[in-house]
Write an enzyme that holds these catalytic residues in place. Structure first.
Site, mmCIF file in Angstrom:
data_model
loop_
_atom_site.group_PDB
_atom_site.id
_atom_site.type_symbol
_atom_site.label_atom_id
_atom_site.label_comp_id
_atom_site.label_asym_id
_atom_site.label_seq_id
_atom_site.Cartn_x
_atom_site.Cartn_y
_atom_site.Cartn_z
ATOM 1 N N HIS A 140 0.816 -1.223 0.000
ATOM 2 C CA HIS A 140 0.000 0.000 0.000
ATOM 3 C C HIS A 140 0.851 1.277 0.000
ATOM 4 O O HIS A 140 0.331 2.359 -0.271
ATOM 5 C CB HIS A 140 -0.947 0.031 1.205
ATOM 6 N N ASP A 177 -2.573 -10.397 -2.438
ATOM 7 C CA ASP A 177 -3.194 -9.947 -1.189
ATOM 8 C C ASP A 177 -4.671 -9.646 -1.461
ATOM 9 O O ASP A 177 -5.049 -9.302 -2.583
ATOM 10 C CB ASP A 177 -2.480 -8.683 -0.703
ATOM 11 N N HIS A 179 -6.303 -7.120 -0.667
ATOM 12 C CA HIS A 179 -6.516 -5.698 -0.988
ATOM 13 C C HIS A 179 -5.690 -5.276 -2.198
ATOM 14 O O HIS A 179 -4.577 -5.753 -2.384
ATOM 15 C CB HIS A 179 -6.135 -4.840 0.222
ATOM 16 N N ASP A 266 -4.876 -12.786 3.576
ATOM 17 C CA ASP A 266 -6.163 -12.212 3.989
ATOM 18 C C ASP A 266 -7.277 -12.556 2.987
ATOM 19 O O ASP A 266 -8.404 -12.087 3.125
ATOM 20 C CB ASP A 266 -6.080 -10.702 4.259
HETATM 21 ZN ZN LIG Z 1 -4.425 -7.044 2.564
#
Ligand SMILES: [Zn+2]
Length: 322
Positions: A140, A177, A179, A266
């Site tokens: 991120h 991931d 996200h 995740d």
């Molecule tokens: Zn994540």
């Protein structure tokens, strides 16, 4: 498979974050990584290396000096045990309210880069799979800001390491991931030297909201080298595997010298943060599908917030990938 791991990651202990105006517990805890390490050792993956220290010039291949200095100064200004959390989106060089900064954060982030670069340096003709078992995660973090529990973008620094050392003309990053890796996309959006492919929860519903749509395909020379494959909530292996096959096709067509996998667990059904429905055995299928690429691979750990699920998924994934 070689694993690079730094026991000092346990000193990085963010305790809280702000969610909709309220303090909640921060799930980016040392146990996430410790559980993976213990499970891998129990299953015979015990070729563990300590990191070497790399110069800051590698961090500057990816991150703006203004941001790096801001992060360092912020850390130095804090008392031990004090946590600084940006309280407003876009208020300073942290883009969310989930990424606390403490006295130790800069060192933790730099050590994570060192683990990743050590892993990258171990990838050679004879060793074609190395795992940077690392935290804090990185995908991120943008050129100029931290966010999403990430401070320095480990996978992006590794990609720049391969390109700057001349041992790769093209690097593919496969981001698994849950996200979307807005930071990695941001960093490589205008280049064709890095192909970024991400499978993630639909950003209309899930963090980071601001990016991860199919329409974001790259810009300038990077046009066509950014591929987003968002999936709806509760996606299971049937749906996920279709996206994975498409991602692997894109990577095969790009023909990279090195593959970097930004690996987040995740996506697991038992993860408290993500929103997919993958089961333990699905990670074996995932590892097997990636192994068929037969490209030298650096795996970099990103998210995954249920230590037990992380551990079982990692064992399945790496048993199939090697
Ligand atoms: Zn994540």
């Amino acid at each position: 498979m070689k694993i690079v791991y730094d026991p000092k990651h346990v000193l990085h202990r963010p305790t809280k974050e702000i969610d909709r105006g309220k303090f909640i517990e921060n799930p980016e805890k040392p146990e996430r990584i410790e559980a993976i390490k213990d499970a891998l050792i129990m299953n015979g993956f015990d070729n563990i290396h300590s990191p070497n220290s790399f110069p800051m010039s590698y961090v500057y291949l990816v991150h703006d000096e203004r941001y790096v200095k801001w992060l360092k100064n912020k850390c130095v200004s804090l008392e031990p045990d004090e946590e600084y959390i940006t309280e407003l989106f876009g208020y300073d060089l942290c883009f969310d309210t989930g990424t606390p900064i403490s006295n130790w954060t800069f060192d933790a982030a730099k050590r994570a880069v060192d683990v990743t670069l050590t892993a990258a340096s171990l990838l050679s003709g004879r060793t074609n799979l190395v795992y940077a078992l690392v935290r804090p995660p990185g995908h991120h973090a943008t050129r100029g800001a931290c966010g999403g529990y990430c401070y320095f973008n480990n996978a992006a620094v590794a990609a720049m390491y391969f390109l700057s050392r001349g041992n790769a003309d093209g690097v593919a990053i496969l981001d698994l991931d849950f996200h979307h890796g807005n930071g990695t996309q941001d960093i490589f959006y205008e280049t064709d030297e890095v192909l970024y492919v991400s499978i993630h929860g639909d950003p209309d519903i899930f963090y980071p909201w601001v990016s991860g749509r199919e329409s974001e395909t790259g810009q300038g020379p990077g046009e066509g080298f950014n591929i987003n494959l968002p999936l709806p909530p509760k996606s299971d292996w049937r749906k996920y595997s279709e996206a994975l096959e498409q991602a692997l096709r894109e990577i095969r067509n790009y023909y990279p010298d090195v593959l970097i996998v930004s690996l987040g667990f995740d996506t697991h059904a038992d993860d408290p943060v993500g929103g997919f429905s993958l089961k333990d055995d699905d990670y074996g299928l995932m590892g097997k599908a990636i192994s068929k690429l037969k490209i030298p691979t650096l795996v970099v750990q990103e998210g995954g917030y249920n230590p037990r699920a992380n551990a079982s998924a990692a064992v399945k994934f790496f048993s199939a990938l090697v």
